[in-house]
Design a protein around this motif. Structure first.
Motif, PDB file in Angstrom:
ATOM      1  N   PRO A   1      -4.081  -8.881   9.348  1.00 54.80           N
ATOM      2  CA  PRO A   1      -3.499  -9.903   8.457  1.00 54.80           C
ATOM      3  C   PRO A   1      -4.217 -10.023   7.123  1.00 54.80           C
ATOM      4  O   PRO A   1      -3.616 -10.445   6.135  1.00 54.80           O
ATOM      5  CB  PRO A   1      -3.623 -11.197   9.277  1.00 54.80           C
ATOM      6  CG  PRO A   1      -4.739 -10.942  10.233  1.00 54.80           C
ATOM      7  CD  PRO A   1      -4.677  -9.480  10.556  1.00 54.80           C
ATOM      8  N   ALA A   2      -5.493  -9.676   7.071  1.00 57.48           N
ATOM      9  CA  ALA A   2      -6.251  -9.869   5.832  1.00 57.48           C
ATOM     10  C   ALA A   2      -6.003  -8.755   4.828  1.00 57.48           C
ATOM     11  O   ALA A   2      -5.806  -9.005   3.634  1.00 57.48           O
ATOM     12  CB  ALA A   2      -7.748  -9.980   6.157  1.00 57.48           C
ATOM     13  N   THR A   3      -5.993  -7.516   5.300  1.00 53.01           N
ATOM     14  CA  THR A   3      -5.937  -6.369   4.373  1.00 53.01           C
ATOM     15  C   THR A   3      -4.729  -5.481   4.595  1.00 53.01           C
ATOM     16  O   THR A   3      -4.595  -4.454   3.926  1.00 53.01           O
ATOM     17  CB  THR A   3      -7.210  -5.522   4.528  1.00 53.01           C
ATOM     18  OG1 THR A   3      -7.280  -5.024   5.886  1.00 53.01           O
ATOM     19  CG2 THR A   3      -8.454  -6.340   4.223  1.00 53.01           C
ATOM     20  N   GLY A   4      -3.840  -5.859   5.519  1.00 50.39           N
ATOM     21  CA  GLY A   4      -2.727  -4.984   5.861  1.00 50.39           C
ATOM     22  C   GLY A   4      -1.814  -4.673   4.694  1.00 50.39           C
ATOM     23  O   GLY A   4      -1.414  -3.520   4.493  1.00 50.39           O
ATOM     24  N   VAL A   5      -1.462  -5.682   3.902  1.00 54.75           N
ATOM     25  CA  VAL A   5      -0.549  -5.464   2.770  1.00 54.75           C
ATOM     26  C   VAL A   5      -1.178  -4.517   1.757  1.00 54.75           C
ATOM     27  O   VAL A   5      -0.528  -3.580   1.259  1.00 54.75           O
ATOM     28  CB  VAL A   5      -0.187  -6.816   2.111  1.00 54.75           C
ATOM     29  CG1 VAL A   5       0.641  -6.585   0.853  1.00 54.75           C
ATOM     30  CG2 VAL A   5       0.571  -7.698   3.090  1.00 54.75           C
ATOM     31  N   LEU A   6      -2.450  -4.739   1.473  1.00 51.12           N
ATOM     32  CA  LEU A   6      -3.136  -3.877   0.507  1.00 51.12           C
ATOM     33  C   LEU A   6      -3.201  -2.436   1.009  1.00 51.12           C
ATOM     34  O   LEU A   6      -2.972  -1.482   0.245  1.00 51.12           O
ATOM     35  CB  LEU A   6      -4.546  -4.416   0.247  1.00 51.12           C
ATOM     36  CG  LEU A   6      -5.393  -3.650  -0.781  1.00 51.12           C
ATOM     37  CD1 LEU A   6      -4.733  -3.719  -2.158  1.00 51.12           C
ATOM     38  CD2 LEU A   6      -6.801  -4.233  -0.841  1.00 51.12           C
ATOM     39  N   GLU A   7      -3.503  -2.248   2.300  1.00 47.58           N
ATOM     40  CA  GLU A   7      -3.590  -0.903   2.839  1.00 47.58           C
ATOM     41  C   GLU A   7      -2.232  -0.213   2.876  1.00 47.58           C
ATOM     42  O   GLU A   7      -2.133   0.998   2.651  1.00 47.58           O
ATOM     43  CB  GLU A   7      -4.208  -0.937   4.228  1.00 47.58           C
ATOM     44  CG  GLU A   7      -5.680  -1.337   4.228  1.00 47.58           C
ATOM     45  CD  GLU A   7      -6.302  -1.228   5.600  1.00 47.58           C
ATOM     46  OE1 GLU A   7      -5.683  -0.574   6.478  1.00 47.58           O
ATOM     47  OE2 GLU A   7      -7.381  -1.776   5.820  1.00 47.58           O
ATOM     48  N   LEU A   8      -1.170  -0.968   3.182  1.00 48.65           N
ATOM     49  CA  LEU A   8       0.153  -0.364   3.182  1.00 48.65           C
ATOM     50  C   LEU A   8       0.550   0.104   1.783  1.00 48.65           C
ATOM     51  O   LEU A   8       1.144   1.176   1.614  1.00 48.65           O
ATOM     52  CB  LEU A   8       1.191  -1.357   3.700  1.00 48.65           C
ATOM     53  CG  LEU A   8       1.411  -1.447   5.210  1.00 48.65           C
ATOM     54  CD1 LEU A   8       2.500  -2.447   5.527  1.00 48.65           C
ATOM     55  CD2 LEU A   8       1.775  -0.086   5.788  1.00 48.65           C
ATOM     56  N   CYS A   9       0.217  -0.712   0.787  1.00 48.12           N
ATOM     57  CA  CYS A   9       0.643  -0.395  -0.577  1.00 48.12           C
ATOM     58  C   CYS A   9      -0.231   0.679  -1.224  1.00 48.12           C
ATOM     59  O   CYS A   9       0.270   1.508  -2.004  1.00 48.12           O
ATOM     60  CB  CYS A   9       0.632  -1.656  -1.440  1.00 48.12           C
ATOM     61  SG  CYS A   9       1.817  -2.905  -0.903  1.00 48.12           S
ATOM     62  N   CYS A  10      -1.525   0.668  -0.906  1.00 51.70           N
ATOM     63  CA  CYS A  10      -2.457   1.549  -1.628  1.00 51.70           C
ATOM     64  C   CYS A  10      -3.092   2.615  -0.747  1.00 51.70           C
ATOM     65  O   CYS A  10      -3.812   3.475  -1.263  1.00 51.70           O
ATOM     66  CB  CYS A  10      -3.553   0.706  -2.286  1.00 51.70           C
ATOM     67  SG  CYS A  10      -2.922  -0.565  -3.396  1.00 51.70           S
ATOM     68  N   GLY A  11      -2.892   2.546   0.571  1.00 51.18           N
ATOM     69  CA  GLY A  11      -3.512   3.524   1.449  1.00 51.18           C
ATOM     70  C   GLY A  11      -2.931   4.913   1.286  1.00 51.18           C
ATOM     71  O   GLY A  11      -1.847   5.098   0.723  1.00 51.18           O
ATOM     72  N   ARG A  12      -3.666   5.898   1.800  1.00 45.49           N
ATOM     73  CA  ARG A  12      -3.270   7.311   1.693  1.00 45.49           C
ATOM     74  C   ARG A  12      -2.933   7.695   0.246  1.00 45.49           C
ATOM     75  O   ARG A  12      -1.922   8.320  -0.037  1.00 45.49           O
ATOM     76  CB  ARG A  12      -2.062   7.604   2.586  1.00 45.49           C
ATOM     77  CG  ARG A  12      -2.326   7.499   4.063  1.00 45.49           C
ATOM     78  CD  ARG A  12      -1.197   8.061   4.915  1.00 45.49           C
ATOM     79  NE  ARG A  12       0.127   7.811   4.357  1.00 45.49           N
ATOM     80  CZ  ARG A  12       0.926   8.790   3.908  1.00 45.49           C
ATOM     81  NH1 ARG A  12       0.538  10.048   3.931  1.00 45.49           N
ATOM     82  NH2 ARG A  12       2.122   8.482   3.436  1.00 45.49           N
ATOM     83  N   SER A  13      -3.782   7.269  -0.679  1.00 41.79           N
ATOM     84  CA  SER A  13      -3.589   7.601  -2.108  1.00 41.79           C
ATOM     85  C   SER A  13      -2.213   7.155  -2.588  1.00 41.79           C
ATOM     86  O   SER A  13      -1.429   7.921  -3.160  1.00 41.79           O
ATOM     87  CB  SER A  13      -3.761   9.103  -2.335  1.00 41.79           C
ATOM     88  OG  SER A  13      -5.036   9.546  -1.926  1.00 41.79           O
ATOM     89  N   CYS A  14      -1.920   5.857  -2.319  1.00 41.05           N
ATOM     90  CA  CYS A  14      -0.630   5.259  -2.714  1.00 41.05           C
ATOM     91  C   CYS A  14       0.539   6.023  -2.105  1.00 41.05           C
ATOM     92  O   CYS A  14       1.550   6.319  -2.782  1.00 41.05           O
ATOM     93  CB  CYS A  14      -0.502   5.200  -4.232  1.00 41.05           C
ATOM     94  SG  CYS A  14      -1.731   4.142  -5.020  1.00 41.05           S
ATOM     95  N   GLY A  15       0.405   6.323  -0.815  1.00 42.60           N
ATOM     96  CA  GLY A  15       1.441   7.093  -0.135  1.00 42.60           C
ATOM     97  C   GLY A  15       2.782   6.400  -0.100  1.00 42.60           C
ATOM     98  O   GLY A  15       3.827   7.062  -0.107  1.00 42.60           O
ATOM     99  N   LEU A  16       2.793   5.050  -0.063  1.00 42.66           N
ATOM    100  CA  LEU A  16       4.061   4.325  -0.039  1.00 42.66           C
ATOM    101  C   LEU A  16       4.871   4.606  -1.301  1.00 42.66           C
ATOM    102  O   LEU A  16       6.065   4.924  -1.232  1.00 42.66           O
ATOM    103  CB  LEU A  16       3.788   2.824   0.108  1.00 42.66           C
ATOM    104  CG  LEU A  16       5.012   1.908   0.067  1.00 42.66           C
ATOM    105  CD1 LEU A  16       5.950   2.209   1.221  1.00 42.66           C
ATOM    106  CD2 LEU A  16       4.586   0.439   0.089  1.00 42.66           C
ATOM    107  N   ALA A  17       4.234   4.497  -2.457  1.00 40.27           N
ATOM    108  CA  ALA A  17       4.940   4.750  -3.719  1.00 40.27           C
ATOM    109  C   ALA A  17       5.376   6.207  -3.810  1.00 40.27           C
ATOM    110  O   ALA A  17       6.482   6.517  -4.282  1.00 40.27           O
ATOM    111  CB  ALA A  17       4.044   4.374  -4.895  1.00 40.27           C
TER     112      ALA A  17
END
Length: 780
Positions: A371-387
């Motif tokens: 809950p604390a860092t999940g949103v940040l990791e989803l958006c920016c994890g894996r070298s901004c893999g989501l974008a």
């Protein structure tokens, strides 16, 4: 309990629930009467208001009817608090008081309407000093509109407690109830599936009539009976004796010569309990009861105390060990210490594939676990893999800009530790009718193709879980099948059916297999003659509902299509398939059960045992319902003598007798249901993460740490134990908790530790693999 009967109808509220709304209304009317008396005095004081006499009738009538309602509602509160749950004779005057209060409320509506008209057509003219707070006209407006608000709330309560389907025994009443719920929730309904809603309502109606149609209970009765049974179970676990486990709430169908049918068995008795549920149907040969409301002795998994010879553990719970069920069974059978431990390699493999089962839940469980860092990791994890995924062309066409789809995909990649190229195919929610979300992925480290199926996360999934009718598996497990062959239709089990399974999950498994056939990814990757990864192993996995679907998919494929596959079923439903089917799958399927979780223990038989336990607890209860509820909220320390009587009191015996007769009136359909459903058990080998205690967790976020050890048990032991009522029964079922626990146990076994501890917030460290401060090794 039973439901209140007023105006010749059974309502959705019990007579001992009345003190809650009646007490609130009595307090309101007491305050209102005081304000109204003060208002009348103020307008007739030294500075009498012009036109004040016109309000004498309106305000005086209101005051009279409010005083009458105050007296009646106070009496309803006092009378409603009398007697225990089934002592309805002490509350027999409540219907008369309700009728009288309805007359008083009708008078309030009439006089309040008259007062409202006067207030807006001929308001009182009063001399008020500048800045004076008491202004009669404004005060009266507040009183009038607060009265309308309370009257509207009373009418809303009346509407909410009105029972549209008052016959709790009739199957048709349950079917109409479920049809209405489907209309309201739009659950499992698609425009192109005409008639499916009616079919679902009919099936769910039959199931719920079979499960709940034996006794008159309101929603509050069920909640209180559940809490009462849970408290009594905890008291028995705290006692820690095998006799207590066999004792006070036993309900069996075995007749004991000379036994009192209303006395609860003594905790010191060594045999079966008293015949509280006698009269149930017996088998065709007359060789005893076909279905028992509870087992006659300590027969299985109760939740785990340390083995013999172990000294006092610093992890001992304040309740004592909750795991005396297995320990007691071991002592009785002389098997203490013979239950084998799970090795580190197997735990490592379990934690590895549990990450896939967790990843199948998508972004919702990912954010729940972090809950604390999940949103940040989803958006920016894996070298901004989501974008990058949103900008990359999808299947050779335009980029896929669907936010939820890309969030689910990114969460799956991060949770399972996959690269984009290794995620072969993803089926998302509601893309195909009756198909559970799943994904196919390549695992290069183990040279496996992983099929991970999501567990329950929507209303559709809940309905699918509830469709527990036994369906035939005879054609499902037959040999000679081909990948491109026609998958058998679902048929309900009959008396001559040899193997059966959970109908709702079997329907989902069939739809999933058909979707895999249609997509062609599994064929082109693994099964086909020109498959890109031919020779790799197929692993099917899932959690909860997904585990049940994964097992049935594996069962279909393992016969002749993909004989080398492996299944990891994490916390599957206990009522999944016949015990013979599960036992035959031990070579390729492993079930993982965590602590006291309830889903793997939930079968038709264990549910009936739980219902019988709740009914007997309510029958013997010596406290008023609200008094017990208040004690639970205050966390009062109970003893069994505080809560229940040693035997069913005379006023509750007619209810018990009627309950017995209702159980004995099962028809042919119900008999066929129990013939198959009572034999269901967890599939394959069963790994149990046994809870061995808990201890307070210190730090800036206080909580509790729970210690577990991994052992192999028999599936029959798990199902025969029944449902363990505990505050951990749902927490142990959460996939983030299970994933964190498996990872921790695998690491600790590599360092020769036999147990591992995780805290209440274990799921917050499931991603990445290295946990936070709570995941540091503990000595032991």
């Amino acid at each position: 309990m039973p439901a209140l009967r007023v105006f010749g109808r059974r309502w959705l509220i019990a007579s001992d629930d009345i003190p809650i709304p009646a007490g609130f209304l009595a307090i309101f009317r007491f305050i209102w009467c005081g304000l109204l008396v003060g208002w009348l005095i103020s307008i007739h004081g030294p500075k009498e208001c012009t036109g004040a006499w016109q309000y004498n009738v309106a305000a005086g009538g209101l005051l009279g009817f409010f005083l009458a309602s105050f007296a009646l509602e106070t009496a309803m509160t006092i009378i409603g608090l009398r007697g225990s749950i089934f002592e309805t004779s002490k509350r027999r005057r409540l219907p008369l008081l309700i009728y009288l209060d309805i007359v008083a409320v009708t008078g309030q509506i009439a006089f309040n309407a008259y007062c409202t008209r006067l207030l807006y057509t001929e308001p009182p003219q009063c001399e008020v000093e500048p800045g004076e707070l008491w202004q009669p006209a404004q005060v009266l407006k507040g009183l009038v509109w607060s009265t309308w608000a309370v009257l509207a709330g009373s009418l809303l309560l009346l509407a909410l407690t009105y029972n549209l389907y008052p016959d709790y025994k009739a199957v048709e009443s349950w079917e109409r109830r479920w049809s209405a719920m489907a209309h309201c929730c739009f659950c499992c309904i698609s425009n192109h599936e005409k008639g499916r809603r009616e079919d679902l309502a009919a099936r769910l109606g039959r199931i719920f009539a079979l499960m709940f149609g034996h006794i008159d209970m309101t929603a509050s009765d069920i909640v209180v009976s559940f809490a009462l049974a849970m408290t009594l179970q905890k008291l028995r676990r705290r006692g820690g004796s095998r006799a207590a486990r066999a004792g006070s709430l036993q309900m069996t169908t075995a007749a004991l010569p000379g036994a009192d049918p209303y006395r609860a068995p003594s905790p010191s008795s060594s045999g079966a309990g008293a015949p509280l549920m006698d009269g149930t149907r017996t088998g065709e040969g007359g060789n005893g009861p076909r279905f028992q409301g509870a087992s006659a002795g300590p027969t299985g998994v109760g939740g785990g105390s340390p083995g013999s010879g172990a000294g006092p553990s610093p992890w001992s719970d304040s309740e004592g060990s909750d795991d005396e069920g297995l320990a007691a069974a071991d002592e009785e059978a002389g098997l203490q210490g013979q239950r084998s431990r799970v090795d580190a390699e197997t735990l490592q493999e379990a934690s590895h594939y549990m990450s896939y089962a967790f990843a199948a839940y998508g972004y919702l469980l990912y954010l729940w676990g972090k809950p604390a860092t999940g949103v940040l990791e989803l958006c920016c994890g894996r070298s901004c893999g989501l974008a990058m995924n949103m900008l990359r062309p999808s299947r050779g066409v335009l980029p896929d800009l669907r936010v939820i789809t890309n969030l689910n995909r990114e969460a799956t990649l991060q949770a399972a530790g996959l690269s984009t190229e290794d995620l072969l195919f993803v089926r998302y929610e509601a893309e195909k009718p009756n198909v559970l979300p799943y994904f196919l992925a390549l695992d290069h480290a183990t040279q496996t193709v992983v099929l991970a199926i999501r567990g329950s996360l929507s209303l559709d999934d809940v309905v699918r879980d509830l469709l527990i009718e036994p369906a035939s598996l005879d054609s499902w497990i037959s040999s000679g099948k081909e990948w491109h062959g026609v998958i058998p239709e679902i048929a309900m089990a009959e008396r001559n059916t040899e193997a059966s399974g959970h109908a709702g999950i079997l329907e989902a498994a069939r739809a999933t297999l058909m979707d895999l056939q249609e997509s062609g990814y599994l064929w082109s990757t693994l099964l086909g003659p020109e498959a890109t990864h031919r020779g790799w192993q197929l692993v099917v996995t899932g959690h909860s509902l997904g585990a049940g679907c994964a097992f049935l998919v594996g069962l279909y494929l393992s016969q002749s299509i993909c004989p080398g596959l492996k299944c990891w079923a994490f916390s599957p439903p206990g009522g999944l398939a016949s015990a013979s089917v599960g036992a035959s799958a031990k070579a390729w399927c492993t079930t993982v059960v965590c602590g006291k979780e309830w889903i793997p223990r939930l079968t038709a038989q264990s549910f009936d045992r739980l219902r019988d336990e709740m009914v007997l607890a309510a029958l013997r209860c010596r406290l008023p319902k609200l008094a017990f509820g208040w004690g639970v909220l205050r966390r009062r320390a109970w003893t069994e003598a505080d809560l229940v009587l040693p035997e069913v009191p005379p006023h509750a015996r007619p209810v018990l007798n009627e309950y017995r007769k209702s159980l004995a009136r099962r028809g042919e359909l119900e008999d066929s249901f129990y013939d198959h459903a009572s034999s269901f058990a967890a599939p394959g080998r069963v790994m149990w993460l046994q809870s061995v205690g808990s201890a307070p967790r210190k730090g800036w976020r206080p909580g509790r740490s729970h210690e577990y050890r991994a052992v192999w048990i028999d599936a029959e032991d798990l199902s025969s134990e029944g449902i363990i009522l505990s505050g951990r029964m749902m927490a142990d079922h959460m996939p983030d908790h299970l994933l964190a626990l498996l990872r921790k146990m695998a690491r600790r076994l590599q360092h020769s530790h036999s147990t591992a501890a995780v805290d209440d917030r274990a799921g917050e460290s499931v991603l990445p693999h290295a946990g936070g401060s709570h995941d540091r090794e503990r000595g032991g």
